[in-house]
Scaffold this active site. Structure first.
Site, short mmCIF file in Angstrom:
data_model
loop_
_atom_site.label_atom_id
_atom_site.label_comp_id
_atom_site.label_asym_id
_atom_site.label_seq_id
_atom_site.Cartn_x
_atom_site.Cartn_y
_atom_site.Cartn_z
N GLU A 97 0.82 -1.22 0.00
CA GLU A 97 0.00 0.00 0.00
C GLU A 97 0.85 1.26 0.00
O GLU A 97 0.52 2.25 0.65
CB GLU A 97 -0.93 0.03 1.22
CG GLU A 97 -2.10 -0.89 1.13
CD GLU A 97 -2.85 -0.75 -0.18
OE1 GLU A 97 -2.94 0.37 -0.72
OE2 GLU A 97 -3.32 -1.78 -0.68
C1 LIG Z 1 2.60 -9.93 0.18
C2 LIG Z 1 2.37 -8.81 -0.77
C3 LIG Z 1 1.08 -8.46 -1.11
C4 LIG Z 1 0.84 -7.43 -2.03
N1 LIG Z 1 -0.44 -7.15 -2.41
C5 LIG Z 1 -0.65 -6.33 -3.48
C6 LIG Z 1 -1.96 -6.18 -4.06
O1 LIG Z 1 -2.94 -6.74 -3.57
N2 LIG Z 1 -2.07 -5.41 -5.16
C7 LIG Z 1 -1.02 -4.78 -5.72
O2 LIG Z 1 -1.20 -4.12 -6.74
N3 LIG Z 1 0.23 -4.86 -5.18
C8 LIG Z 1 0.43 -5.63 -4.09
N4 LIG Z 1 1.69 -5.76 -3.55
C9 LIG Z 1 2.78 -4.96 -4.07
C10 LIG Z 1 3.19 -3.83 -3.14
O3 LIG Z 1 2.19 -2.86 -3.07
C11 LIG Z 1 4.55 -3.29 -3.61
O4 LIG Z 1 5.52 -4.27 -3.25
C12 LIG Z 1 4.91 -1.94 -3.02
O5 LIG Z 1 4.06 -0.95 -3.51
C13 LIG Z 1 6.35 -1.53 -3.30
O6 LIG Z 1 6.69 -1.71 -4.64
P1 LIG Z 1 7.99 -2.57 -5.03
O7 LIG Z 1 7.96 -3.83 -4.26
O8 LIG Z 1 8.08 -2.67 -6.49
O9 LIG Z 1 9.21 -1.75 -4.48
P2 LIG Z 1 9.97 -0.56 -5.25
O10 LIG Z 1 9.01 0.40 -5.79
O11 LIG Z 1 10.95 -1.16 -6.20
O12 LIG Z 1 10.75 0.12 -4.04
C14 LIG Z 1 11.95 -0.43 -3.49
C15 LIG Z 1 12.47 0.52 -2.41
O13 LIG Z 1 12.74 1.80 -2.99
C16 LIG Z 1 12.01 2.82 -2.34
N5 LIG Z 1 11.56 3.80 -3.33
C17 LIG Z 1 10.97 3.56 -4.53
N6 LIG Z 1 10.72 4.72 -5.16
C18 LIG Z 1 11.13 5.72 -4.36
C19 LIG Z 1 11.12 7.13 -4.43
N7 LIG Z 1 10.62 7.78 -5.48
N8 LIG Z 1 11.64 7.83 -3.40
C20 LIG Z 1 12.12 7.22 -2.30
N9 LIG Z 1 12.16 5.87 -2.18
C21 LIG Z 1 11.66 5.13 -3.18
C22 LIG Z 1 10.85 2.13 -1.66
O14 LIG Z 1 10.38 2.85 -0.51
C23 LIG Z 1 11.46 0.78 -1.28
O15 LIG Z 1 12.14 0.89 -0.06
C24 LIG Z 1 1.94 -6.75 -2.60
C25 LIG Z 1 3.25 -7.09 -2.22
C26 LIG Z 1 3.47 -8.11 -1.35
C27 LIG Z 1 4.91 -8.49 -1.02
#
Ligand SMILES: Cc1cc2nc3c(=O)[nH]c(=O)nc-3n(C[C@H](O)[C@H](O)[C@H](O)COP(=O)(O)OP(=O)(O)OC[C@H]3O[C@@H](n4cnc5c(N)ncnc54)[C@H](O)[C@@H]3O)c2cc1C
Length: 595
Positions: free
Chosen positions: A440
């Site tokens: 989220e």
């Molecule tokens: C168990 C689980 C359930 C989930 N359920 C859903 C769901 O129901 N629907 C759905 O759509 N998604 C879902 N997700 C996905 C989840 O919402 C994402 O994992 C989350 O939004 C973060 O995206 P990412 O993992 O690609 O991390 P990234 O976006 O790659 O981020 C990696 C790191 O970089 C940081 N970062 C990224 N961009 C910036 C920025 N501009 N400035 C500062 N820091 C930054 C982040 O804070 C993080 O620490 C789920 C994930 C998991 C693991």
């Protein structure tokens, strides 16, 4: 030890602190006099302890199972429990009566959701996402879409999901590739792969309604070209029953650290039929309606798991015998004293309790403003409610999940080695709750949202109103000697928050990296200030009860925990201020290749 729903805490907040009885003239509140609320909470506590909690470890150990025909089986017992939960009306508490809901205040539903989330987080997520889909369609759907889907989603007869994330984009949704091609009859062909979709496929309901972000062919690049679609697993027939199977499939489940009872799915949309919801290219705005609700739900997960873990740790600390009290034996006939005599064990339990009780108050207080934003006839009250919801949602999501996780970690520490084993529940609480800091919108991204969008919105109207409200409380209660430490603590935290806000205004504009580097400490300072206000409100309510001759030890305990908050938790606010005003230089000093 099994989870004990904190109904006493809920009643204190709703009755004495938030005084919801005074709102009986508002829709929804008129149907919720305190005796009815008490019955609802008691019944909710019953199903949570008798049905959901016993399945928590089953879900953890057995998990969900994916089958080659793209179906998913939930852990044993989940299906029956979900029917019981839905038929009991629990998912429909705050949904509109026009769509089969009970129209109760969201703050009352929140208390029940805290209990289900603490009893079994993985299970509660199926209903939580369903309610989120209900909210998004309510906000942006056509009348026909509302009539078709809302009665089924409000009651969780059907379930819902949110499909945002793709392999190449999580935070940066502007990179979404899933595409939507018009069929010429008002529907679209949706194609693309979504990953990590919670509750994406399962056997709990006869239909699953996916809300999917996709890009219509030819749409502008970035976030301004994203639309939102309804993609049902089974396309409803003319009678609104699940009809033809749509080409949206679960092609696998993720193996993960916790919430094993919730299916985290890879979802493949293969020219699936989708219906646009809301306007073309405005999908993110609508999805934010769902995400904002889910964010408060995730804040609740942090609070709920922290509370369940704290309870288990407190029980363990009263039973485990090790060492002697520093002031002489407290259990002289036994081989040792229970570890609860040791100040360092107390510190961990009190840290958790002070933050969790204050955090619950902050979450409920904010949710009440959300209710007022929808239900109050006075436009100024509605606007303030909307402003507070927008401003405080990122604070609550990030602060409560971080501190809630901290409470699960402290609970494991109190258990010693036992906590690290699977014989005790501490490990599952810690593993389950860790995701709440990530999904989220990660906690770091919440902090950026707070600083970059929510503070400056409408010329800083929300933060100005919030700070003025704190000043108002201090001015009105400064003369109350019984409240003095709470008023002083609040005044000091408010001063630090104001100083930090001014620093951000001056230094964040000059160098955006100052704002980025300061954002998380600013959010933590905001959270602590919010809790200082809540503790002052709770102390005032407890004092009033004591002054009226109520001898229930609950109130004395409330004041004792509040005092601990002031002396041992609130001083962190000063450290946050010092860190954030140091600026970005040291944070950014090393070149990337030096890491
Ligand atoms: C168990 C689980 C359930 C989930 N359920 C859903 C769901 O129901 N629907 C759905 O759509 N998604 C879902 N997700 C996905 C989840 O919402 C994402 O994992 C989350 O939004 C973060 O995206 P990412 O993992 O690609 O991390 P990234 O976006 O790659 O981020 C990696 C790191 O970089 C940081 N970062 C990224 N961009 C910036 C920025 N501009 N400035 C500062 N820091 C930054 C982040 O804070 C993080 O620490 C789920 C994930 C998991 C693991």
């Amino acid at each position: 030890m099994s989870y004990q729903p904190p109904v006493r805490e809920h009643l204190f907040l709703l009755k004495d602190v938030l005084e919801i009885e005074k709102l009986a003239n508002l829709p929804g509140f008129s149907d919720a006099p305190m005796d009815v609320v008490e019955q609802i909470l008691d019944e909710s506590a019953k199903i949570c302890t008798e049905v959901l909690a016993p399945l928590n470890s089953v879900g953890d150990k057995q998990g969900c199972v994916w089958h080659a025909d793209n179906t998913v089986t939930t852990p044993p017992g989940f299906k029956d429990a979900f029917r019981q939960f839905a038929e009991g009306g629990w998912p429909a508490l705050s949904a509109e009566t026009a769509y089969g809901g009970q129209g109760l205040p969201a703050v009352v539903a929140l208390a029940c959701e805290e209990m289900s989330s603490a009893a079994n987080m993985a299970f509660a997520m199926y209903a939580g996402l369903t309610h989120g889909a209900y909210t998004a369609i309510l906000a942006g759907g056509s009348d026909a879409q509302k009539d078709l889907y809302l009665p089924k989603l409000a009651t969780a007869e059907w379930c819902g999901t949110m499909n945002l994330t793709e392999p190449q984009c999580g935070t940066d949704l502007g990179m979404i590739r899933t595409k939507a091609v018009p069929n010429g009859d008002g529907t679209y062909k949706i194609s693309g792969q979504k990953i990590w979709i919670s509750s994406g496929e399962h056997d709990l309901a006869p239909n699953i309604i996916h809300l999917v972000l996709a890009r219509i062919e030819g749409a502008p690049a970035g976030t301004r070209g994203i639309s939102l679609f309804i993609v049902p697993k089974f396309i409803p027939d003319a009678e609104g029953r699940p009809g033809q199977r749509n080409s949206v499939k679960c092609v696998g489940l993720e193996e993960k650290m916790g919430i094993h009872g919730n299916a985290t799915c890879v979802i493949s949309h293969e020219e699936a039929t989708g219906w646009l919801i809301g306007e073309e290219n405005r999908g993110l705005n609508l999805m934010f309606v769902m995400m904002n609700e889910e964010r408060l739900g995730v804040a609740l997960q942090g609070l709920a798991q922290g509370t369940a873990a704290y309870q288990a740790a407190a029980q363990f600390a009263k039973e485990r015998l090790q060492g002697r009290s520093l002031t002489g034996p407290k259990n002289p006939d036994g081989p040792a004293d229970p570890i609860i005599v040791h100040p360092d064990v107390r510190r961990m339990l009190m840290d958790s309790r002070a933050v969790l009780e204050g955090g619950r108050a902050f979450l409920f207080w904010t949710a009440l403003h959300g209710d007022l934003a929808h239900r109050d006839p006075d436009e100024a009250v509605r606007q303030k409610g909307d402003d507070y919801m927008a401003l405080l949602t990122p604070v609550l999501k990030s602060f409560l999940t971080e501190r809630g996780f901290g409470a699960t970690s402290d609970a494991m520490q109190v258990h010693g080695g036992s906590g690290f084993t699977e014989h005790f529940p501490a490990s599952q609480y810690l593993r389950d709750t860790r995701i709440s800091m990530i999904y989220e919108g990660t906690n770091g991204v919440q902090a950026l949202d707070l600083v970059g969008r929510k503070l400056p919105a409408q010329g800083g109207r929300a933060i100005t109103t919030f700070l003025a409200e704190l000043d108002g409380f201090v001015a009105a209660n400064g003369g109350d000697a019984t409240l003095k430490p709470f008023v002083d603590g609040l005044a000091s935290a408010k001063g630090q928050l104001q100083q930090a806000t001014q620093w951000l205004l001056q230094n964040g504009l000059a160098n955006p990296e100052n704002a980025g580097a300061a954002s998380m400490d600013y959010l933590r300072l905001f959270g602590l200030t919010g809790l200082a206000y809540m503790w002052a409100l709770m102390a005032k309510a407890a004092n009033a009860r004591i002054a009226a001759g109520d001898a229930d030890p609950f109130y004395a305990a409330k004041l004792a925990v509040g005092r601990y908050f002031l002396e041992r938790v609130l001083p962190d606010a000063g450290a946050c201020l010092a860190k954030l005003t140091a600026g970005a230089e040291a944070v950014m000093a090393l070149p990337a290749e030096a890491f």
